[in-house]
Design a protein around this motif. Sequence first.
Motif, short mmCIF file in Angstrom:
data_model
loop_
_atom_site.label_atom_id
_atom_site.label_comp_id
_atom_site.label_asym_id
_atom_site.label_seq_id
_atom_site.Cartn_x
_atom_site.Cartn_y
_atom_site.Cartn_z
N THR A 69 54.63 45.39 2.43
CA THR A 69 53.44 44.67 1.97
C THR A 69 52.18 45.42 2.38
N SER A 70 52.16 45.92 3.60
CA SER A 70 51.02 46.71 4.07
C SER A 70 50.82 47.94 3.20
N MET A 71 51.89 48.65 2.89
CA MET A 71 51.79 49.86 2.08
C MET A 71 51.43 49.54 0.64
N ALA A 72 51.93 48.42 0.14
CA ALA A 72 51.63 48.03 -1.24
C ALA A 72 50.14 47.77 -1.42
N GLY A 73 49.49 47.28 -0.36
CA GLY A 73 48.06 47.04 -0.43
C GLY A 73 47.26 48.30 -0.66
N ARG A 74 47.87 49.46 -0.37
CA ARG A 74 47.23 50.76 -0.61
C ARG A 74 47.92 51.53 -1.73
N ARG A 75 48.76 50.83 -2.48
CA ARG A 75 49.48 51.41 -3.63
C ARG A 75 50.30 52.62 -3.20
N LEU A 76 51.02 52.46 -2.10
CA LEU A 76 51.79 53.57 -1.54
C LEU A 76 53.30 53.41 -1.72
N ARG A 131 51.76 54.62 8.64
CA ARG A 131 50.70 55.11 9.52
C ARG A 131 49.97 56.32 8.93
N TYR A 132 50.69 57.13 8.17
CA TYR A 132 50.10 58.34 7.60
C TYR A 132 49.65 58.15 6.15
N ASN A 133 49.69 56.92 5.65
CA ASN A 133 49.29 56.65 4.26
C ASN A 133 50.06 57.54 3.28
N HIS A 134 51.36 57.64 3.49
CA HIS A 134 52.20 58.52 2.70
C HIS A 134 52.98 57.71 1.66
N PRO A 135 52.92 58.09 0.38
CA PRO A 135 53.63 57.33 -0.66
C PRO A 135 55.14 57.47 -0.56
N VAL A 136 55.84 56.41 -0.95
CA VAL A 136 57.30 56.41 -0.87
C VAL A 136 57.88 55.57 -2.00
N GLY A 137 59.03 55.99 -2.51
CA GLY A 137 59.79 55.21 -3.47
C GLY A 137 61.15 54.92 -2.89
N ILE A 138 61.61 53.69 -3.01
CA ILE A 138 62.87 53.26 -2.40
C ILE A 138 63.82 52.77 -3.49
N VAL A 139 65.08 53.20 -3.40
CA VAL A 139 66.14 52.67 -4.26
C VAL A 139 67.23 52.14 -3.35
N THR A 140 67.62 50.90 -3.56
CA THR A 140 68.65 50.29 -2.71
C THR A 140 69.41 49.22 -3.48
#
Length: 239
Positions: free
Chosen positions: A82-89, A60-69
């Motif tokens: 997928t939504s965030m990837a469309g904005r390269r986030l 919602r805030y267009n904030h970038p994130v990196g995930i390790v799991t």
Amino acid sequence: GLDFETKLIFKPDVAELLERELRKPGYVARTMALGSNTDPYQPVERTLKLTRSVLQVLDRYNHPVGIVTKSAGVLRDLDILTSMAGRRLVRVYVSVTTLDAGLARCMEPRAATPERRLHAIAELTRAGVPAGVMVAPMIPGLNDAEMEKIVEAGARSGARHAGYVLLRLPHELRQIFEDWLATHFPDRAKHVLSLIRETRAGSLSDARFHHRFSGQGVYADLLLRRFARATRQWGLDEA
């Protein structure tokens, strides 16, 4: 050692707390790391959905994130990712410790199998989410011989990025690992611990920022060169 995965402390209002921080005047957005201390997709996430609530705020805030799991549970949030990837986030790294099913059951008996982790990479990539393979942790004398094969498997599954982490054993993890090693691999326990010390300046851990992930010394340098060569070969050496 089971306390680490059976006794979890969580903040039920983590999403509200996060949004409060993001709304503060002067806040500067930098990539937020999920999974740097503990896996954001613990089994309890199926019911608590705290990681999902965090991702909803970041989306919602267009904030970038990196995930390790190391969990295939990341696919439950594929709609948000997928939504965030469309904005390269967003970028997701899936940790693959070994491709050996037997060793995987021994090392991480309650975690996703190697096949499920590679499948998660494939599904993320298919959905347009930038995915990488995290070759971690590399344990000298135990699974480090698989480094190139894991990089290859990740690439064949669609990974576009790769990273690795050399094992270190801070605090109580040292005794837990030593006991586990003596139980399951008594024939090579001393050798494995000796190699770890060789990469950690004689200790079993090194907290220094520029050394903690890759170690130092001849053995650590060899692992770094092997990783660099494998990632170049499979086109995973981009930033």
